[in-house]
Design a protein around this motif. Structure first.
Motif, mmCIF file in Angstrom:
data_model
loop_
_atom_site.group_PDB
_atom_site.id
_atom_site.type_symbol
_atom_site.label_atom_id
_atom_site.label_comp_id
_atom_site.label_asym_id
_atom_site.label_seq_id
_atom_site.Cartn_x
_atom_site.Cartn_y
_atom_site.Cartn_z
ATOM 1 N N SER A 64 16.084 44.091 2.430
ATOM 2 C CA SER A 64 17.335 44.840 2.281
ATOM 3 C C SER A 64 18.168 44.247 1.149
ATOM 4 C CB SER A 64 18.139 44.808 3.582
ATOM 5 O OG SER A 64 18.598 43.495 3.848
ATOM 6 N N ARG A 82 23.093 43.296 16.274
ATOM 7 C CA ARG A 82 23.389 42.130 15.425
ATOM 8 C C ARG A 82 24.878 41.801 15.444
ATOM 9 N NH1 ARG A 82 21.106 43.466 9.833
ATOM 10 N NH2 ARG A 82 21.074 45.623 10.547
ATOM 11 N N PRO A 133 10.879 53.029 10.648
ATOM 12 C CA PRO A 133 11.550 51.734 10.500
ATOM 13 C C PRO A 133 11.964 51.519 9.046
ATOM 14 C CG PRO A 133 9.532 51.509 11.779
ATOM 15 C CD PRO A 133 9.521 52.885 11.202
ATOM 16 N N ALA A 158 13.497 41.873 13.188
ATOM 17 C CA ALA A 158 12.719 43.113 13.152
ATOM 18 C C ALA A 158 13.641 44.301 12.971
ATOM 19 C CB ALA A 158 11.917 43.267 14.444
ATOM 20 N N ASN A 159 13.102 45.368 12.388
ATOM 21 C CA ASN A 159 13.895 46.575 12.164
ATOM 22 C C ASN A 159 14.346 47.235 13.465
ATOM 23 O OD1 ASN A 159 11.633 47.023 9.538
ATOM 24 N ND2 ASN A 159 13.801 46.626 9.219
ATOM 25 N N TYR A 163 17.589 42.313 7.647
ATOM 26 C CA TYR A 163 16.256 42.896 7.510
ATOM 27 C C TYR A 163 15.656 42.382 6.205
ATOM 28 C CZ TYR A 163 17.641 46.475 10.965
ATOM 29 O OH TYR A 163 18.056 47.135 12.097
ATOM 30 N N ASP A 189 15.927 55.730 8.729
ATOM 31 C CA ASP A 189 15.706 54.956 9.953
ATOM 32 C C ASP A 189 16.533 55.467 11.135
ATOM 33 O OD1 ASP A 189 18.289 54.032 9.529
ATOM 34 O OD2 ASP A 189 17.725 51.950 9.169
ATOM 35 N N GLU A 247 21.855 37.391 10.396
ATOM 36 C CA GLU A 247 20.616 38.129 10.638
ATOM 37 C C GLU A 247 20.523 39.285 9.650
ATOM 38 O OE1 GLU A 247 20.003 37.390 15.446
ATOM 39 O OE2 GLU A 247 20.958 39.244 14.753
ATOM 40 N N TYR A 251 15.580 36.370 9.627
ATOM 41 C CA TYR A 251 15.030 37.713 9.420
ATOM 42 C C TYR A 251 14.659 38.310 10.771
ATOM 43 C CZ TYR A 251 14.809 36.111 4.611
ATOM 44 O OH TYR A 251 15.146 35.625 3.380
ATOM 45 N N SER A 254 11.779 49.048 7.129
ATOM 46 C CA SER A 254 10.784 48.344 6.319
ATOM 47 C C SER A 254 9.633 49.242 5.878
ATOM 48 C CB SER A 254 10.225 47.143 7.096
ATOM 49 O OG SER A 254 9.613 47.579 8.297
#
Length: 272
Positions: free
Chosen positions: A145, A178, A78, A170-171, A142, A38, A140, A168, A80
Protein backbone atom coordinates in the motif's frame (compact mmCIF):
# COMPACT_ATOMS: atom_id res chain seq x y z
CA UNK A 1 -47.72 -17.83 -64.64
CA UNK A 2 -50.43 -15.23 -65.00
CA UNK A 3 -49.90 -11.50 -64.91
CA UNK A 4 -51.82 -11.37 -61.65
CA UNK A 5 -49.35 -13.84 -60.11
CA UNK A 6 -46.40 -11.72 -61.28
CA UNK A 7 -48.05 -8.66 -59.83
CA UNK A 8 -48.65 -10.47 -56.54
CA UNK A 9 -45.04 -11.67 -56.36
CA UNK A 10 -43.74 -8.17 -57.12
CA UNK A 11 -45.83 -6.72 -54.33
CA UNK A 12 -44.61 -9.43 -51.94
CA UNK A 13 -40.99 -8.67 -52.83
CA UNK A 14 -41.52 -4.97 -52.22
CA UNK A 15 -43.15 -5.73 -48.89
CA UNK A 16 -40.26 -7.94 -47.78
CA UNK A 17 -37.76 -5.31 -48.89
CA UNK A 18 -39.60 -2.67 -46.87
CA UNK A 19 -39.54 -4.87 -43.80
CA UNK A 20 -35.78 -5.45 -44.23
CA UNK A 21 -35.04 -1.74 -44.59
CA UNK A 22 -37.17 -0.68 -41.64
CA UNK A 23 -36.18 -3.40 -39.17
CA UNK A 24 -34.31 -2.19 -36.04
CA UNK A 25 -30.53 -2.12 -36.42
CA UNK A 26 -28.98 -4.16 -33.64
CA UNK A 27 -26.35 -2.28 -31.68
CA UNK A 28 -22.87 -3.70 -31.59
CA UNK A 29 -22.25 -5.72 -28.43
CA UNK A 30 -20.62 -3.89 -25.55
CA UNK A 31 -17.22 -4.82 -24.17
CA UNK A 32 -17.55 -6.11 -20.61
CA UNK A 33 -14.81 -4.80 -18.35
CA UNK A 34 -14.20 -5.90 -14.77
CA UNK A 35 -13.48 -3.45 -11.98
CA UNK A 36 -11.60 -4.77 -8.95
CA UNK A 37 -12.23 -3.29 -5.50
CA UNK A 38 -11.79 -4.59 -1.97
CA UNK A 39 -15.22 -3.28 -0.81
CA UNK A 40 -13.59 -2.44 2.53
CA UNK A 41 -12.40 1.14 2.19
CA UNK A 42 -15.40 3.18 3.29
CA UNK A 43 -16.53 5.72 2.25
CA UNK A 44 -14.72 5.11 -1.05
CA UNK A 45 -15.82 1.53 -1.62
CA UNK A 46 -17.84 -0.86 0.50
CA UNK A 47 -20.85 -3.18 0.47
CA UNK A 48 -24.31 -2.13 1.67
CA UNK A 49 -27.05 -4.75 1.81
CA UNK A 50 -24.86 -6.91 -0.43
CA UNK A 51 -24.54 -4.21 -3.09
CA UNK A 52 -21.46 -2.25 -4.15
CA UNK A 53 -21.49 1.27 -2.72
CA UNK A 54 -19.27 4.26 -1.97
CA UNK A 55 -17.90 7.35 -3.65
CA UNK A 56 -15.58 5.50 -6.04
CA UNK A 57 -18.31 3.09 -7.10
CA UNK A 58 -20.81 5.90 -7.72
CA UNK A 59 -18.23 7.85 -9.72
CA UNK A 60 -17.51 4.83 -11.91
CA UNK A 61 -21.23 4.22 -12.44
CA UNK A 62 -21.65 7.86 -13.49
CA UNK A 63 -18.66 7.61 -15.83
CA UNK A 64 -20.03 4.60 -17.70
CA UNK A 65 -23.71 5.54 -17.54
CA UNK A 66 -25.15 5.39 -21.05
CA UNK A 67 -21.90 4.11 -22.56
CA UNK A 68 -22.38 2.45 -25.94
CA UNK A 69 -19.04 0.68 -25.75
CA UNK A 70 -18.60 -0.61 -22.21
CA UNK A 71 -20.46 -2.61 -19.60
CA UNK A 72 -18.86 -2.69 -16.14
CA UNK A 73 -18.79 -5.73 -13.92
CA UNK A 74 -17.75 -5.21 -10.27
CA UNK A 75 -15.78 -7.76 -8.29
CA UNK A 76 -14.66 -7.77 -4.65
CA UNK A 77 -11.09 -9.00 -4.22
CA UNK A 78 -8.45 -8.66 -1.48
CA UNK A 79 -6.45 -5.46 -1.85
CA UNK A 80 -3.25 -7.41 -2.45
CA UNK A 81 -4.86 -9.18 -5.41
CA UNK A 82 -5.98 -6.05 -7.28
CA UNK A 83 -2.72 -5.25 -9.05
CA UNK A 84 -1.76 -8.87 -9.68
CA UNK A 85 -5.23 -9.41 -11.15
CA UNK A 86 -4.76 -6.46 -13.50
CA UNK A 87 -1.35 -7.88 -14.45
CA UNK A 88 -3.01 -11.18 -15.31
CA UNK A 89 -5.78 -9.51 -17.33
CA UNK A 90 -8.59 -10.57 -14.96
CA UNK A 91 -9.45 -6.95 -14.24
CA UNK A 92 -9.25 -3.95 -16.54
CA UNK A 93 -9.49 -1.21 -13.92
CA UNK A 94 -9.67 -0.56 -10.19
CA UNK A 95 -11.28 2.09 -7.99
CA UNK A 96 -10.13 1.68 -4.41
CA UNK A 97 -8.92 5.02 -3.02
CA UNK A 98 -5.76 4.47 -5.05
CA UNK A 99 -2.96 7.01 -4.84
CA UNK A 100 -0.13 7.68 -7.25
CA UNK A 101 3.42 6.48 -6.80
CA UNK A 102 6.28 6.12 -9.27
CA UNK A 103 6.53 2.36 -8.86
CA UNK A 104 2.89 1.93 -9.85
CA UNK A 105 3.21 4.43 -12.69
CA UNK A 106 5.85 2.19 -14.30
CA UNK A 107 3.29 -0.61 -14.68
CA UNK A 108 -0.15 1.02 -14.71
CA UNK A 109 -2.09 3.97 -16.10
CA UNK A 110 -3.92 6.51 -13.95
CA UNK A 111 -7.04 8.53 -14.60
CA UNK A 112 -7.35 12.22 -13.88
CA UNK A 113 -7.81 12.62 -10.10
CA UNK A 114 -11.32 12.12 -8.72
CA UNK A 115 -10.80 13.42 -5.17
CA UNK A 116 -8.20 15.09 -2.97
CA UNK A 117 -7.74 14.22 0.69
CA UNK A 118 -4.86 14.45 3.16
CA UNK A 119 -2.61 11.88 4.73
CA UNK A 120 -3.55 11.71 8.39
CA UNK A 121 -2.58 9.89 11.57
CA UNK A 122 -5.07 8.34 13.98
CA UNK A 123 -3.93 7.94 17.58
CA UNK A 124 -5.33 8.10 21.09
CA UNK A 125 -4.08 11.59 21.83
CA UNK A 126 -4.43 12.82 18.26
CA UNK A 127 -1.23 14.84 18.59
CA UNK A 128 0.85 12.84 16.13
CA UNK A 129 1.06 14.85 12.91
CA UNK A 130 4.64 14.39 11.72
CA UNK A 131 6.43 11.28 10.48
CA UNK A 132 9.37 12.03 12.77
CA UNK A 133 7.02 11.67 15.74
CA UNK A 134 6.29 8.10 14.66
CA UNK A 135 9.87 6.97 15.32
CA UNK A 136 9.85 3.86 17.53
CA UNK A 137 6.06 3.54 17.39
CA UNK A 138 4.07 0.60 16.01
CA UNK A 139 1.62 0.54 13.12
CA UNK A 140 -0.29 -2.00 11.02
CA UNK A 141 -0.33 -1.75 7.22
CA UNK A 142 -1.11 -3.76 4.12
CA UNK A 143 2.04 -4.73 2.25
CA UNK A 144 2.29 -2.86 -1.06
CA UNK A 145 0.00 0.00 0.00
CA UNK A 146 1.01 3.64 -0.38
CA UNK A 147 0.93 3.99 3.39
CA UNK A 148 3.38 1.14 3.83
CA UNK A 149 5.65 2.72 1.21
CA UNK A 150 5.65 6.10 2.99
CA UNK A 151 6.67 4.53 6.30
CA UNK A 152 9.25 2.23 4.69
CA UNK A 153 10.81 5.19 2.89
CA UNK A 154 11.01 7.16 6.13
CA UNK A 155 12.83 4.29 7.83
CA UNK A 156 15.34 4.10 4.96
CA UNK A 157 15.93 7.84 4.93
CA UNK A 158 16.34 8.00 8.72
CA UNK A 159 18.56 5.03 9.50
CA UNK A 160 20.15 6.98 12.36
CA UNK A 161 16.81 7.13 14.21
CA UNK A 162 14.72 4.42 15.82
CA UNK A 163 12.71 2.80 13.06
CA UNK A 164 8.94 2.90 12.85
CA UNK A 165 7.81 -0.61 13.83
CA UNK A 166 5.83 -1.70 10.78
CA UNK A 167 3.61 -4.73 11.24
CA UNK A 168 2.22 -6.18 8.00
CA UNK A 169 -1.27 -7.59 8.34
CA UNK A 170 -3.48 -9.67 6.07
CA UNK A 171 -5.96 -7.90 3.82
CA UNK A 172 -8.72 -9.55 5.82
CA UNK A 173 -7.89 -7.25 8.76
CA UNK A 174 -10.22 -4.32 8.13
CA UNK A 175 -9.52 -0.64 8.67
CA UNK A 176 -12.01 -0.65 11.56
CA UNK A 177 -10.18 -3.56 13.21
CA UNK A 178 -6.85 -1.80 12.91
CA UNK A 179 -8.30 1.37 14.41
CA UNK A 180 -9.71 -0.70 17.25
CA UNK A 181 -6.20 -2.10 17.79
CA UNK A 182 -4.96 1.48 18.18
CA UNK A 183 -7.75 2.18 20.65
CA UNK A 184 -6.87 -1.00 22.59
CA UNK A 185 -3.17 -0.07 22.71
CA UNK A 186 -2.01 -3.00 20.59
CA UNK A 187 -0.42 -0.55 18.15
CA UNK A 188 0.35 3.17 18.51
CA UNK A 189 -1.10 4.75 15.41
CA UNK A 190 -2.52 4.29 11.94
CA UNK A 191 -1.48 6.24 8.84
CA UNK A 192 -4.27 6.56 6.29
CA UNK A 193 -6.25 9.18 4.39
CA UNK A 194 -8.20 11.67 6.49
CA UNK A 195 -11.56 10.96 4.85
CA UNK A 196 -11.50 7.22 5.59
CA UNK A 197 -10.17 7.61 9.13
CA UNK A 198 -12.79 10.17 10.16
CA UNK A 199 -15.60 8.20 8.52
CA UNK A 200 -14.80 4.85 10.16
CA UNK A 201 -14.03 6.37 13.57
CA UNK A 202 -17.37 8.18 13.56
CA UNK A 203 -19.40 5.24 12.21
CA UNK A 204 -17.84 2.70 14.59
CA UNK A 205 -17.74 4.96 17.65
CA UNK A 206 -13.98 4.44 18.08
CA UNK A 207 -12.33 6.73 20.63
CA UNK A 208 -9.44 8.10 18.56
CA UNK A 209 -8.43 11.47 17.18
CA UNK A 210 -7.17 12.30 13.69
CA UNK A 211 -4.47 14.81 12.77
CA UNK A 212 -3.40 15.75 9.23
CA UNK A 213 0.22 14.94 8.39
CA UNK A 214 2.17 18.19 8.25
CA UNK A 215 5.10 16.71 6.32
CA UNK A 216 5.20 17.09 2.56
CA UNK A 217 4.66 13.46 1.59
CA UNK A 218 5.33 12.68 -2.05
CA UNK A 219 5.06 15.36 -4.72
CA UNK A 220 2.33 17.40 -6.35
CA UNK A 221 0.14 14.27 -6.48
CA UNK A 222 0.10 13.96 -2.71
CA UNK A 223 -3.41 13.18 -1.43
CA UNK A 224 -4.94 12.71 -4.89
CA UNK A 225 -7.08 9.68 -5.68
CA UNK A 226 -7.23 7.94 -9.05
CA UNK A 227 -8.82 5.14 -11.04
CA UNK A 228 -6.15 2.71 -12.24
CA UNK A 229 -5.90 0.79 -15.54
CA UNK A 230 -3.73 -1.82 -17.19
CA UNK A 231 -0.85 -0.30 -19.14
CA UNK A 232 -1.81 -1.67 -22.55
CA UNK A 233 -3.80 -0.59 -25.61
CA UNK A 234 -7.16 -1.36 -24.00
CA UNK A 235 -6.05 0.49 -20.87
CA UNK A 236 -5.18 3.56 -22.94
CA UNK A 237 -8.63 3.52 -24.56
CA UNK A 238 -10.31 3.19 -21.17
CA UNK A 239 -8.13 5.95 -19.71
CA UNK A 240 -9.09 8.35 -22.53
CA UNK A 241 -12.79 7.52 -22.17
CA UNK A 242 -12.75 7.85 -18.37
CA UNK A 243 -10.81 11.12 -18.38
CA UNK A 244 -13.24 12.66 -20.85
CA UNK A 245 -16.16 11.68 -18.64
CA UNK A 246 -14.44 12.89 -15.43
CA UNK A 247 -14.15 16.38 -16.95
CA UNK A 248 -17.88 16.34 -17.74
CA UNK A 249 -18.82 15.11 -14.25
CA UNK A 250 -16.66 17.74 -12.60
CA UNK A 251 -18.11 20.50 -14.75
CA UNK A 252 -21.75 19.51 -14.26
CA UNK A 253 -21.35 19.19 -10.49
CA UNK A 254 -21.76 15.41 -10.22
CA UNK A 255 -18.40 14.86 -8.52
CA UNK A 256 -19.07 17.63 -6.00
CA UNK A 257 -22.51 16.21 -5.24
CA UNK A 258 -21.10 12.71 -4.66
CA UNK A 259 -18.25 14.12 -2.56
CA UNK A 260 -20.70 15.86 -0.24
CA UNK A 261 -22.85 12.71 -0.07
CA UNK A 262 -20.05 10.32 0.87
CA UNK A 263 -17.34 12.57 2.36
CA UNK A 264 -19.49 15.21 4.03
CA UNK A 265 -17.71 18.00 2.15
CA UNK A 266 -16.27 19.23 -1.12
CA UNK A 267 -13.08 17.30 -1.91
CA UNK A 268 -13.15 17.83 -5.67
CA UNK A 269 -13.37 21.55 -6.50
CA UNK A 270 -9.65 22.00 -5.87
CA UNK A 271 -8.82 19.38 -8.51
CA UNK A 272 -7.06 20.67 -11.63
Amino acid sequence: MTKSNYKWLSLLALFISALWLTRPVQAASKTTITLATDSDTAPFTYKKDGKFAGYDIEVVKAIFKGSKDYKVKYETVPFSSILTGIDAGRYQLSANNLNYNEERAEKYLFSDPISKSNYAIASKAGKLNSLSELSGKTVEVYAGSNYAGILEDWNKANADKEAIDIKYVANSVTLAQRLQNVEAGKIDFLLYDAISLKTVIKDQGINLKVADVTDKVGGDKDGLEYILFAKDDEGKKLQAFVNKRIKVLKKDGTLKKLSKKYFGGDFVSSLK
